[in-house]
Design a protein around this motif. Structure first.
Motif, PDB file in Angstrom:
ATOM      1  N   TYR A 184       0.844  -1.192   0.000  1.00 32.02           N
ATOM      2  CA  TYR A 184       0.000   0.000   0.000  1.00 32.02           C
ATOM      3  C   TYR A 184       0.884   1.248   0.000  1.00 32.02           C
ATOM      4  N   PHE A 203      -4.148   0.733  -2.211  1.00 33.54           N
ATOM      5  CA  PHE A 203      -3.690  -0.584  -2.649  1.00 33.54           C
ATOM      6  C   PHE A 203      -2.854  -0.482  -3.921  1.00 33.54           C
ATOM      7  N   GLN A 232      -1.003  -7.193  -4.814  1.00 34.71           N
ATOM      8  CA  GLN A 232      -0.982  -8.284  -3.854  1.00 34.71           C
ATOM      9  C   GLN A 232      -0.334  -9.503  -4.495  1.00 34.71           C
ATOM     10  N   ASN A 291      -1.817 -11.417  -7.782  1.00 38.66           N
ATOM     11  CA  ASN A 291      -3.229 -11.776  -7.948  1.00 38.66           C
ATOM     12  C   ASN A 291      -4.162 -10.603  -7.640  1.00 38.66           C
ATOM     13  N   ARG A 344      -4.162  -5.976  -8.458  1.00 39.61           N
ATOM     14  CA  ARG A 344      -3.390  -4.759  -8.693  1.00 39.61           C
ATOM     15  C   ARG A 344      -4.320  -3.563  -8.640  1.00 39.61           C
ATOM     16  N   ILE A 395      -6.702 -16.798  -1.824  1.00 39.32           N
ATOM     17  CA  ILE A 395      -7.704 -15.904  -2.368  1.00 39.32           C
ATOM     18  C   ILE A 395      -8.728 -15.522  -1.292  1.00 39.32           C
ATOM     19  N   ILE A 453      -8.783 -14.651   1.844  1.00 39.54           N
ATOM     20  CA  ILE A 453      -8.102 -14.220   3.068  1.00 39.54           C
ATOM     21  C   ILE A 453      -9.144 -13.760   4.075  1.00 39.54           C
ATOM     22  N   GLY A 456      -9.434 -11.214   5.861  1.00 43.19           N
ATOM     23  CA  GLY A 456      -9.774  -9.814   6.021  1.00 43.19           C
ATOM     24  C   GLY A 456      -8.921  -9.145   7.056  1.00 43.19           C
ATOM     25  N   GLU A 477     -17.617  -6.238   2.045  1.00 41.57           N
ATOM     26  CA  GLU A 477     -17.143  -6.580   3.386  1.00 41.57           C
ATOM     27  C   GLU A 477     -16.513  -5.315   3.941  1.00 41.57           C
ATOM     28  N   PHE A 491     -14.641  -3.123   7.176  1.00 43.58           N
ATOM     29  CA  PHE A 491     -13.734  -3.289   8.301  1.00 43.58           C
ATOM     30  C   PHE A 491     -13.421  -1.925   8.900  1.00 43.58           C
ATOM     31  N   TYR A 502     -10.037  -0.379  10.781  1.00 41.25           N
ATOM     32  CA  TYR A 502      -8.661  -0.554  11.214  1.00 41.25           C
ATOM     33  C   TYR A 502      -8.295   0.646  12.083  1.00 41.25           C
ATOM     34  N   LEU A 510      -6.256  -4.395  12.712  1.00 41.46           N
ATOM     35  CA  LEU A 510      -7.691  -4.595  12.592  1.00 41.46           C
ATOM     36  C   LEU A 510      -8.380  -4.341  13.923  1.00 41.46           C
ATOM     37  N   ARG A 550     -14.604  -6.303  12.090  1.00 32.40           N
ATOM     38  CA  ARG A 550     -15.131  -6.543  10.742  1.00 32.40           C
ATOM     39  C   ARG A 550     -16.633  -6.778  10.852  1.00 32.40           C
ATOM     40  N   ARG A 600     -13.559  -4.332   1.417  1.00 37.84           N
ATOM     41  CA  ARG A 600     -12.941  -5.349   0.573  1.00 37.84           C
ATOM     42  C   ARG A 600     -13.961  -5.729  -0.485  1.00 37.84           C
ATOM     43  N   GLN A 639     -10.652  -9.089  -4.042  1.00 42.75           N
ATOM     44  CA  GLN A 639     -10.140  -9.143  -2.671  1.00 42.75           C
ATOM     45  C   GLN A 639      -9.289  -7.934  -2.324  1.00 42.75           C
ATOM     46  N   ASN A 640      -9.363  -6.860  -3.129  1.00 43.63           N
ATOM     47  CA  ASN A 640      -8.586  -5.671  -2.823  1.00 43.63           C
ATOM     48  C   ASN A 640      -9.246  -4.869  -1.718  1.00 43.63           C
ATOM     49  N   PHE A 641      -8.424  -4.217  -0.921  1.00 38.32           N
ATOM     50  CA  PHE A 641      -8.935  -3.359   0.136  1.00 38.32           C
ATOM     51  C   PHE A 641      -8.896  -1.905  -0.321  1.00 38.32           C
ATOM     52  N   PHE A 653      -9.275   1.779   1.433  1.00 41.89           N
ATOM     53  CA  PHE A 653      -9.315   2.459   2.723  1.00 41.89           C
ATOM     54  C   PHE A 653      -9.861   3.878   2.563  1.00 41.89           C
TER      55      PHE A 653
END
Lengths: 115, 108
Positions: free
Chosen positions: A35, A45, A48, A55, A57, A98, A100, A102, B32, B34, B36, B46, B49, B90, B94-96, B98
């Motif tokens: 990040y 981001f 990753q 997997n 971008r 994949i 994860i 969180g 999803e 969260f 932080y 964290l 969530r 998310r 699966q990218n976060f 913020f």
């Protein structure tokens, strides 16, 4: 249990140069993400890695590239540095692939200043 | 597009007062969410969530899909709650994503 470690903690570069930042993931974690956090903003981001493959971008140009090694440590490389690349670069690791959980486990960051 | 907004950069409350840190999101799907937190001289970590529906350190957050919000609440603030709080989403891949963060200052 060793947490996420990053190096260097601080560095200064000039415009046009290249930089490599390093990250050791937490023990047992095989996913690493990077990040960029500019001053006064939230982390953004970059990309990753899971088991040595990228997997995911974010919206960053190709001069931002990375690697993940068999021991799951990772590098972030930035070529042709620009002034706007000055920021705190955070590495985060997490267990699993994949799917994860969180929960991202962050390092303390590498602060890059581009002059 | 995925986006997280936190309208307050700084929120100051007195010890014992209720706290609400606002978070709104935009996402065309089931997100999803969260929270932080970063305490002084510590790493980003964290807090909670939404899928866990748990209370951590007295904080709770409810996902309101109608208002696209995920506000963080605590009925009685403590001085040790002073920190930087980031709401995160998310989504795709699966990218976060913020938010910009809110600095909470709990005054004695």
């Amino acid at each position: 249990e060793t947490g996420v470690t990053q190096s260097p903690t601080h560095l200064i570069k000039t415009r046009g140069q290249q930089v490599t930042l390093r990250c050791s993931s937490q023990s047992g974690h095989n996913t690493v993400s990077w990040y960029q956090q500019a001053l006064g903003q939230g982390p953004q981001f970059i990309f990753q890695y899971y088991r040595e493959e990228e997997n995911g971008r974010g919206n960053f140009p190709p001069r931002f590239s990375g690697l993940q090694f068999p021991n799951y440590s990772s590098e972030l490389n930035v070529n042709a540095l620009e002034l706007d690349d000055s920021a705190l670069y955070l590495c985060a690791s997490s267990p699993g692939g994949i799917e994860i959980t969180g929960e991202l486990f962050f390092g303390e960051g590498s602060r890059l200043t581009v002059l | 597009a995925q986006r997280v907004t936190q309208p307050e950069k700084l929120l100051s409350v007195f010890k014992g007062a209720p706290v609400e840190l606002k978070c709104n999101y935009s996402y065309s799907g089931s997100p999803e969410l969260f929270w932080y937190v970063q305490y002084s001289r510590q790493r980003l970590q964290l807090l909670l969530r939404h899928i866990s529906r748990e209370s951590i350190k007295g904080f709770t957050a409810d996902l309101n899909k109608g208002e696209t919000s995920f506000h963080l609440k605590k009925p009685f603030a403590q001085e040790e709650d002073s920190a930087m709080y980031y709401c995160a989403l998310r989504g795709y891949g699966q990218n976060f994503v913020f938010g910009p963060g809110t600095r909470l200052s709990v005054l004695p």
